[in-house]
Design a protein around this motif. Structure first.
Motif, PDB file in Angstrom:
ATOM      1  N   GLU A  86       0.846  -1.213   0.000  1.00  0.00           N
ATOM      2  CA  GLU A  86       0.000   0.000   0.000  1.00  0.00           C
ATOM      3  C   GLU A  86       0.876   1.256   0.000  1.00  0.00           C
ATOM      4  N   HIS A 101      -0.787   3.477  -2.926  1.00  0.00           N
ATOM      5  CA  HIS A 101      -2.110   3.258  -3.516  1.00  0.00           C
ATOM      6  C   HIS A 101      -3.057   4.438  -3.287  1.00  0.00           C
ATOM      7  N   HIS A 112      -4.931  -2.943  -9.088  1.00  0.00           N
ATOM      8  CA  HIS A 112      -5.672  -3.782  -8.140  1.00  0.00           C
ATOM      9  C   HIS A 112      -6.322  -4.988  -8.812  1.00  0.00           C
TER      10      HIS A 112
HETATM   11 FE   LIG Z   1      -4.393  -1.222  -2.448  1.00  0.00          FE
END
Ligand SMILES: [Fe+2]
Ligand SMILES: [Fe+2]
Length: 297
Positions: free
Chosen positions: A150, A160, A242
């Protein structure tokens, strides 16, 4: 027919809307770094009232999924198979909204959908960070690896959250609590409520795992829609990424975070299942509402 029920499906009411706006505002303050405040007595009293409202909402959501959660096996191998199967038969899976977004939605319709989704985005990174507190080593390490992804593995361009922000800025989206549907606010309030209260730590492991398990299929269709609408590749990277990365995240979460927990304590199968189902029911309610708002029913 009771208030808020249409054809057996509970619809959000004005009361739900007011509750979720209050909880969203509470969660915004709760997650924001702050400073000591002379009015801390009053602040704690307000927090206590909000925590009771939050608990009443979360307990009602938990009761609503308890019958299905009870059907989950309590041996680790059987439980992980049950958990993976949620991708096929979980609440809200295969919703026709996503094929429509991929193939037919106009740019304004796609922007409306994304604005709702961004408003209901509670930040997987912070939810993961809260959830790992006090967890056993294997689970903690898997959440840490996921968190590091992340964080773009230390590279700001790979983070992200900012990647989604880049799409939002490009499309000039303006997510606001007041213009977000109740169901989307409820989804974010559920995720924060599970992660921020230690008594729901295992429900939070299940809810985050359910995201990893079910996100790739939806992300791929949103990515297809954004490409069809000629959004430049550098601005739609969040969904492209993703669609692929969360397949690996789901495998690892199931094997390294969930399996060892249920192996060590079979009683944890039930709360993990509850969290997954609570998250997926929130998603299903969002998709129904989005279709209604977009005239797709
Ligand atoms: Fe993510
Ligand atoms: Fe992920």
């Amino acid at each position: 027919m009771p208030d808020g029920m249409i054809a057996g499906v509970r619809r959000s009411t004005a009361h739900d809307n007011a509750l979720h706006i209050r909880l969203a505002a509470f969660n915004h303050c709760r997650m924001a770094p702050g400073l000591p405040d002379a009015n801390w007595h009053e602040g704690i009293a307000i927090q206590a009232r909000m925590l009771v409202e939050e608990a009443e909402f979360l307990e009602a959501s938990r009761r609503a999924v308890s019958a299905r959660a009870e059907t989950a096996p309590s041996d680790a191998d059987g439980f992980v198979r049950w958990f993976k199967a949620l991708e096929r038969d979980g609440p809200g899976q295969n919703d026709p909204l996503f094929a429509w977004l991929a193939e037919q939605a106009s740019l304004p319709e796609m922007c409306w959908f994304l604005t709702q989704e961004i408003s209901g985005e509670a930040g997987f990174d912070d939810l993961a960070a809260l959830t790992q507190v006090g967890m056993p080593v294997f689970t903690k390490l898997e959440i840490a690896r996921n968190y590091w992804d992340e964080m773009g593995r230390g590279n700001p361009k790979g983070m992200h959250g900012p990647m989604l922000e880049k799409l939002s800025v490009y499309l000039k989206l303006a997510p606001k609590i007041e213009s977000t549907v109740t169901e989307s606010l409820a989804l974010a309030n559920t995720m924060v409520g599970l992660a921020a209260n230690r008594r729901y730590a295992y429900q939070s492991v299940g809810a985050l795992g359910a995201i990893e398990q079910t996100a790739p299929g939806r992300a791929a269709l949103v990515a297809q829609g954004l490409k069809r609408l000629e959004v430049p590749v550098e601005n739609r990277h969040y969904f492209d990424l993703h669609a692929v990365l969360d397949v690996k995240h789901a495998e690892a979460w199931n094997a390294e975070a969930i399996h060892p927990l249920v192996t060590a304590n079979a009683a944890l199968a039930r709360p993990i299942a509850e969290g997954a189902l609570m998250r997926l029911e929130c998603g299903a309610a969002c998709f129904r509402r989005y279709r209604a708002e977009l005239g797709l029913m």
